[in-house]
Scaffold this active site. Structure first.
Site, PDB file in Angstrom:
ATOM      1  CG  ASP A 154      -2.057   0.989   1.112  1.00 30.21           C
ATOM      2  OD1 ASP A 154      -2.378   1.395  -0.022  1.00 30.21           O
ATOM      3  OD2 ASP A 154      -2.642   1.350   2.147  1.00 30.21           O
ATOM      4  CG  HIS A 203      -4.629  10.819   2.450  1.00 33.30           C
ATOM      5  ND1 HIS A 203      -5.718  10.843   3.294  1.00 33.30           N
ATOM      6  CD2 HIS A 203      -3.826   9.819   2.909  1.00 33.30           C
ATOM      7  CE1 HIS A 203      -5.594   9.904   4.216  1.00 33.30           C
ATOM      8  NE2 HIS A 203      -4.454   9.272   4.000  1.00 33.30           N
ATOM      9  CD  GLU A 260      -6.633   4.680   4.479  1.00 34.12           C
ATOM     10  OE1 GLU A 260      -6.065   5.398   5.309  1.00 34.12           O
ATOM     11  OE2 GLU A 260      -6.045   3.784   3.834  1.00 34.12           O
ATOM     12  CD  GLU A 315      -5.647   2.749  -0.215  1.00 38.44           C
ATOM     13  OE1 GLU A 315      -4.851   2.118  -0.950  1.00 38.44           O
ATOM     14  OE2 GLU A 315      -5.505   2.845   1.028  1.00 38.44           O
ATOM     15  CG  ASP A 328      -5.886  -0.322   3.350  1.00 41.23           C
ATOM     16  OD1 ASP A 328      -6.070  -1.505   3.668  1.00 41.23           O
ATOM     17  OD2 ASP A 328      -4.862   0.313   3.661  1.00 41.23           O
ATOM     18  NE  ARG A 369      -8.040   6.713   9.411  1.00 38.30           N
ATOM     19  CZ  ARG A 369      -7.290   6.632   8.320  1.00 38.30           C
ATOM     20  NH1 ARG A 369      -6.004   6.291   8.437  1.00 38.30           N
ATOM     21  NH2 ARG A 369      -7.796   6.865   7.131  1.00 38.30           N
ATOM     22  CD  GLN A 420      -3.066   4.186  10.749  1.00 41.73           C
ATOM     23  OE1 GLN A 420      -4.272   4.121  10.514  1.00 41.73           O
ATOM     24  NE2 GLN A 420      -2.203   4.678   9.897  1.00 41.73           N
ATOM     25  CE  LYS A 439      -3.934   2.083   7.048  1.00 40.82           C
ATOM     26  NZ  LYS A 439      -4.807   2.760   6.068  1.00 40.82           N
ATOM     27  CB  THR A 462      -7.578  -4.726   2.189  1.00 43.12           C
ATOM     28  OG1 THR A 462      -6.698  -4.258   3.214  1.00 43.12           O
ATOM     29  CG2 THR A 462      -7.456  -3.819   0.975  1.00 43.12           C
ATOM     30  CD  GLU A 519      -7.994  12.957   3.703  1.00 44.45           C
ATOM     31  OE1 GLU A 519      -7.490  13.843   2.994  1.00 44.45           O
ATOM     32  OE2 GLU A 519      -8.209  11.798   3.291  1.00 44.45           O
TER      33      GLU A 519
END
Length: 417
Positions: free
Chosen positions: A126, A133, A199, A201, A233, A237, A240, A253, A257, A364
């Protein structure tokens, strides 16, 4: 135009013909299929019709339960196969059209098949290739002056993900448990993730591999890029944040996915190439290429929650927003001599644009939990709740047709405590 009816709004016209792995009620063996309109063509059932110099000797790859062997045949084989499929499905070609018995054996309604992971994913990487971002997240945690790390403008930052937990669209995602430290003055605690994120992606599958110790130069990168899928993905948070120093993401993570089931080839995406983002400072020579290898792919994220009748679009972005191209990602990945293999998966990282409605993650969109996301009827979200479903879509707009990927969706299940 195909002899099969294809609605003008379909993701899968004859200009697309993405590959996937499917099984059916009459044959539980997973095998290679191609999407055309609302149908799936069982390529294994028409393998005898591949009479070209390469595929006449290799058509047995269509019997396999993954695309890996086909991916490994290389660009000439991919192009020959695509040309044969477009001919067989064309309105003026009667080989399948006029043979009722063959049609009944090789064409399935999309609604009646089960779709599987398109490849045996040996390795998954990844990247972190969206400047917007990276700047947004960096600003949240380090301030605007230190948003980008010193290396970010010089190389495609990435990390090695967990291939075993990559799942096909529609697979539920279990809320993960782990350590978090919500109060920096107290010891960490264990429990379900409270800041579960998505996310937006995209990712590409690799074709033929390289030998260990022999990098893939930019000039050869296209020979090793088979096609693309949509990706979510999922990210925990709070887990993480506590774990990522000094080695990067781990449990935050590795729990899931999601990718879309259909692999859209680079040949299908060729008409949508566009200029690369201007890079300043200029990268080192092994990362420099001026030929366009960005792609105009419109992307959207919708959130489907129980309190609102219809899914709400919360983000619209575009793949062309990425700072680093797929060629640069692959060249950097292998410059150390790392060997890739057919079916490896290399992801873009979150794809965010310059405007708030184009930001590709909840952290975000809600700006680290300070701005609720409005979903209608007074319903809001900051992060994902159990039962929420995330739906990612992508589409290229051609002249009278669309190139799409199908859905990339997943629903959150409660944690197991």
């Amino acid at each position: 135009m195909s002899f099969l009816y294809v609605h003008k709004d379909s993701d899968f016209p004859i200009q697309n013909l993405p590959y996937g792995i499917f099984s059916s009620q009459d044959n539980s063996h997973p095998r290679v299929g191609v999407a055309i309109g609302d149908h799936v063509l069982d390529v294994s059932a028409v393998q005898n019709l591949f009479t070209g110099p390469i595929m006449s000797k290799n058509a047995s790859v269509f019997n396999e339960s993954s695309l890996n062997s086909f991916m490994g045949l290389g660009r000439d084989a991919w192009k020959e196969t695509r040309a044969t499929l477009q001919r067989l499905l064309a309105a003026n070609e009667g080989v399948i059209r006029d043979d009722g018995n063959l049609r009944s054996r090789c064409l399935y309604s999309m609604a009646d098949v089960q779709l599987h992971l398109p490849a045996r994913i040996g390795d998954y990487t990844d990247f972190y290739s969206s400047r917007e971002h990276a700047t947004n997240v960096g600003t949240m945690f380090r301030g605007k002056e230190n948003a980008l790390m010193p290396n970010w403008l010089h190389l495609p930052v990435g990390y090695h993900g967990r291939a075993s937990s990559v799942v096909v669209s529609g697979t539920p995602i279990r809320r993960p448990c782990g350590q978090t430290r919500p109060d920096d003055t107290k010891p960490p605690v264990f429990g379900p993730c409270k800041l579960l994120d998505m996310e937006l992606e995209m990712a590409f599958f690799t074709g033929p591999g390289n030998k260990l110790g022999e990098p893939i130069p930019l000039s050869k990168a296209e020979d090793h890029i088979f096609g693309m899928v949509l990706m979510n993905d999922w990210s925990a948070r709070d887990i993480q944040k506590w774990e990522y120093v000094p080695l990067g993401p781990f449990l935050g993570k590795n729990f899931g996915t999601t990718i879309s089931p259909w692999v859209v080839t680079m040949d299908a995406l060729e008409p949508f190439r566009c200029r690369n983002v201007t890079q300043d400072p200029q990268p080192l020579p092994y990362l420099c290429h001026e030929d366009p290898y960005s792609f105009d792919i419109n992307l959207s994220v919708s959130l489907n929650v129980e309190e609102v009748a219809e899914p709400t679009v919360i983000c619209r972005s575009n793949l062309k927003n990425l700072y680093w191209t797929m060629k640069q990602q692959l060249a950097h990945h292998t410059i150390s001599g790392c060997n890739i293999q057919p079916g490896d998966l290399l992801a873009s990282g979150t794809i965010s644009g310059s405007s708030p409605d184009s930001w590709g993650s909840l952290i975000e969109l809600c700006w680290k939990g300070t701005k609720p996301i409005e979903l209608g009827n007074g319903v809001t979200r900051k992060f994902l709740r159990d039962g929420d479903e995330v739906i990612i879509n992508g589409r290229c707009e051609g002249d009278g047709y669309h190139i799409g990927f199908g859905d990339c969706r997943g629903k959150i299940l409660p944690a197991i405590i």
